[in-house]
Design an enzyme around this catalytic site. Structure first.
Site, PDB file in Angstrom:
ATOM      1  N   LYS A  98       4.870   0.469  10.212  1.00 24.64           N
ATOM      2  CA  LYS A  98       4.842   1.676   9.402  1.00 24.64           C
ATOM      3  C   LYS A  98       4.379   2.864  10.231  1.00 24.64           C
ATOM      4  CE  LYS A  98       3.770   0.096   4.711  1.00 24.64           C
ATOM      5  NZ  LYS A  98       2.734   0.213   3.669  1.00 24.64           N
ATOM      6  N   GLU A 151       0.870  -1.161   0.000  1.00 24.51           N
ATOM      7  CA  GLU A 151       0.000   0.000   0.000  1.00 24.51           C
ATOM      8  C   GLU A 151       0.913   1.219   0.000  1.00 24.51           C
ATOM      9  OE1 GLU A 151      -2.192   0.900   3.560  1.00 24.51           O
ATOM     10  OE2 GLU A 151      -3.511   2.295   2.517  1.00 24.51           O
ATOM     11  N   ARG A 177       6.132 -12.395   9.595  1.00 22.53           N
ATOM     12  CA  ARG A 177       6.835 -11.181   9.214  1.00 22.53           C
ATOM     13  C   ARG A 177       8.174 -11.102   9.930  1.00 22.53           C
ATOM     14  NH1 ARG A 177       2.792  -6.919  10.627  1.00 22.53           N
ATOM     15  NH2 ARG A 177       4.201  -5.700   9.355  1.00 22.53           N
TER      16      ARG A 177
END
Length: 557
Positions: free
Chosen positions: A270, A35, A260
């Site tokens: 983020k 994104e 992850r």
RNA sequence: UGACCCAUGGUGUAACUGGCAACACGUUUGAUUUUGGUUCAAAAGAGUCCAGGUUCGAGCCCUGGUGGGUCAACCA
């Protein structure tokens, strides 16, 4: 390339099994779907290497796709940086650069079909009301009063949502999935919300935007993705991913989740990285202390080292925290082979060689890279006064200190043996200069009598040099797990000494014309590269990572 | 609380699908070395979360625990 059948990760096992069974016509097609709402970080690098790596390994394809379904958070700045970073890492998506927003029409049409099938309805409940009626895993949701609207009314309302007749938040399109599933993702999830916002690609064409779950599977489906790899937090979404695609009656890729990346001494979310940037804890997304790809690039990491790191850490489903030492090892390994050696003094101490001729300058030959003979040699100026590293001298030196001390002899790399004769101090007792003698017969660093010296020091000529700024970085956080502290925010755990700027460092003249980003090893100090702020007038070096230092280690213990 | 997922040296991944646990990082020791780097050699360090079960045999299969993670945004 030799494939070791015995050490496939679980995703490779799935893929090879699919290949063997002829699933998807034995085709492998993956995608990296960021994104564009932030810069990519080392965790994304893991995903990029995985997705592009699987495609590469199995002769497949990997798309770069922007999952741009939320205009309020996204921006072209991020699109540009992501493209640059993936490219820099060394991956190629050919002409397959896609945007979820390119599929908005298709998604809308499919949503209309869902309404016609009675699988979706327009809901007038507010976010708060939906939340209040949501129930809990063990308590079923209360049905929305709008759940039983007629197909005709839903069709009309949805069209008017699209036409912009309703304000933000006043209506959503919801899937009619379940009211009592123990999987909360399945409780009549929203498919579309109203957002009168400017989209970086579609402008003001749309005022309704699809939610992740509805959009993502369709994106994968439209692109013919075979293996949709994502992180563990989407595990609970897989049933919905499957449900949507099955109900929409379109091709359904297989979603596979992996763990992850987490790195010790860093934060990876983020949101937190954004805060560090916005609240000026760092200079920007590409601050060399950031775990962003752009930060690491600026710091001096190479794409090869990042890819080697990704290979080394493996792929699995278990939560993990990788030791930063692993990352540092990966850069050192790469830079050791490639970095040109150069001498620089970061914390200078002047040395005068009293028996060296006044005003004389000679050029000494030095090897550019002992790991690579083809790198050749260069000449370095030497004269009566030089600088050495302050920590390479000790007045009361223990036996295991191999460097300079009163009466002791050391080698100046590529130059001469020198012996310390005198220590000069200022009125405060600080050492300001060393008076030494040199052995003229030891030129080049070898003594004709075969005399051995244990220590070799780096040095820079006191007049023929380049004055440079050196930025030395330490870990950004003081603790291994900055977001694991229950009392303190990660912001309170920032290392106040993560950046130290040294304005008066001396570097040998050979670096004069080096370009931004070129990397060096400052002998005995570590790997450094040239910062983007550097100029001919004022050179600026970043410390990428230090050399392994068994002396420093011994000193601590 | 419900569902789903996970559990192997300090860290991370393996173990050819049941045959007495390997590799990398890290650590330690020694050799070489004009970088206390590199390279080379070696060592220490887990008996696989616990308890049962199946089996000649289980880290791999089954059952039950325990511990950890994820989810209850009109974020992705």
């Amino acid at each position: 390339m030799e494939e070791n059948k015995a050490s496939l990760n679980f995703i490779e096992q799935i893929i090879e099994n699919d290949l063997k069974n002829g699933k998807n016509n034995s085709r492998v097609h993956t995608r990296f779907p960021p994104e564009p709402n932030g810069y990519l970080h080392i965790g994304h690098a893991k995903s990029i290497c995985l997705n592009f790596g699987m495609a590469e390994k199995y002769n497949g394809l990997c798309n770069l796709r922007f999952d741009d379904t939320n205009p309020t958070k996204e921006d072209v700045e991020y699109v540009d940086s992501i493209i640059e970073d993936v490219k820099w890492l060394g991956f190629d998506w050919g002409d397959r650069l896609y945007y979820a927003s390119d599929y908005f029409d298709r998604m809308y049409d499919l949503a209309v079909e869902m309404i016609k099938k009675g699988k979706a309805f327009v809901c007038d409940l507010s976010a708060e009301e939906v939340s209040a009626m949501r129930g809990t895993p063990s308590i079923p949701s209360q049905a929305s009063p709008y759940r039983t609207r007629s197909v005709e009314e839903n069709l009309d309302l949805f069209a008017r949502m699209k036409a912009g007749e309703f304000p933000d938040g006043s209506k959503t399109l919801r899937a009619k999935v379940s009211l009592d599933s123990p999987n909360m993702q399945m409780r009549d999830p929203a498919m579309y919300r109203i957002r009168h916002a400017h989209h970086h690609r579609t402008g003001s064409k749309w005022c309704i935007y699809p939610m992740y779950d509805w959009a993502h599977g369709l994106e994968d489906s439209i692109e013919g993705i075979t293996h949709s790899l994502c992180t563990l937090e989407f595990e609970n979404h897989r049933p919905l991913y499957d449900w949507y695609l099955n109900e929409a009656g379109v091709y359904r890729p297989q979603q596979i989740e992996f763990a992850r990346l987490n790195l010790s001494y860093t934060v990876m979310s983020k949101r937190k990285l954004l805060e560090l940037v916005q609240e000026k804890f760092v200079s920007g997304w590409d601050d060399p202390r950031m775990p962003t790809i752009s930060g690491m690039r600026r710091r001096g990491y190479t794409p090869e080292s990042l890819r080697a790191f990704s290979d080394r850490i493996g792929i699995a489903k278990r939560n993990n925290v990788i030791d930063v030492a692993m990352l540092e090892h990966s850069v050192r390994e790469d830079l050791n082979k490639r970095a040109k050696r150069v001498m620089a003094v970061i914390d200078p101490l002047k040395v005068t060689i009293k028996n060296y001729p006044e005003g004389h300058v000679e050029e000494l030959e030095a090897v550019n890279n002992p790991e690579d003979e083809s790198a050749g040699t260069r000449m370095i100026p030497f004269s009566k006064q030089i600088y050495i590293e302050r920590e390479d001298f000790m007045e009361d030196a223990p036996k295991k200190f191999f460097r300079l001390a009163p009466g002791r002899e050391v080698r100046l790399r590529y130059a001469y043996f020198i012996t310390c004769e005198e220590v000069i101090k200022d009125e405060n007792g600080h050492i300001v200069e060393l008076i030494c003698t040199y052995d003229p017969l030891s030129k080049g660093g070898k003594s004709p009598d075969g005399r051995k010296v244990k220590g070799t020091l780096h040095w820079v000529d006191a007049t023929n040099n380049i004055k440079a700024q050196v930025r030395v970085y330490d870990r950004l956080f003081t603790v291994a797990d900055p977001d694991g502290d229950k009392e303190k925010s990660y912001k309170e755990l920032l290392n106040p000494d993560s950046l130290s700027i040294i304005d008066q460092a001396f570097v040998e003249p050979s670096v004069a014309n080096a370009e931004v980003l070129s990397y060096y090893q400052f002998e005995r100090l570590g790997y450094f590269n040239i910062d983007k702020d550097s100029s001919k007038e004022k050179m600026i070096f970043n410390k990428t990572v230090g050399l392994k230092d068994s002396w420093a280690k011994e000193n601590v213990g």
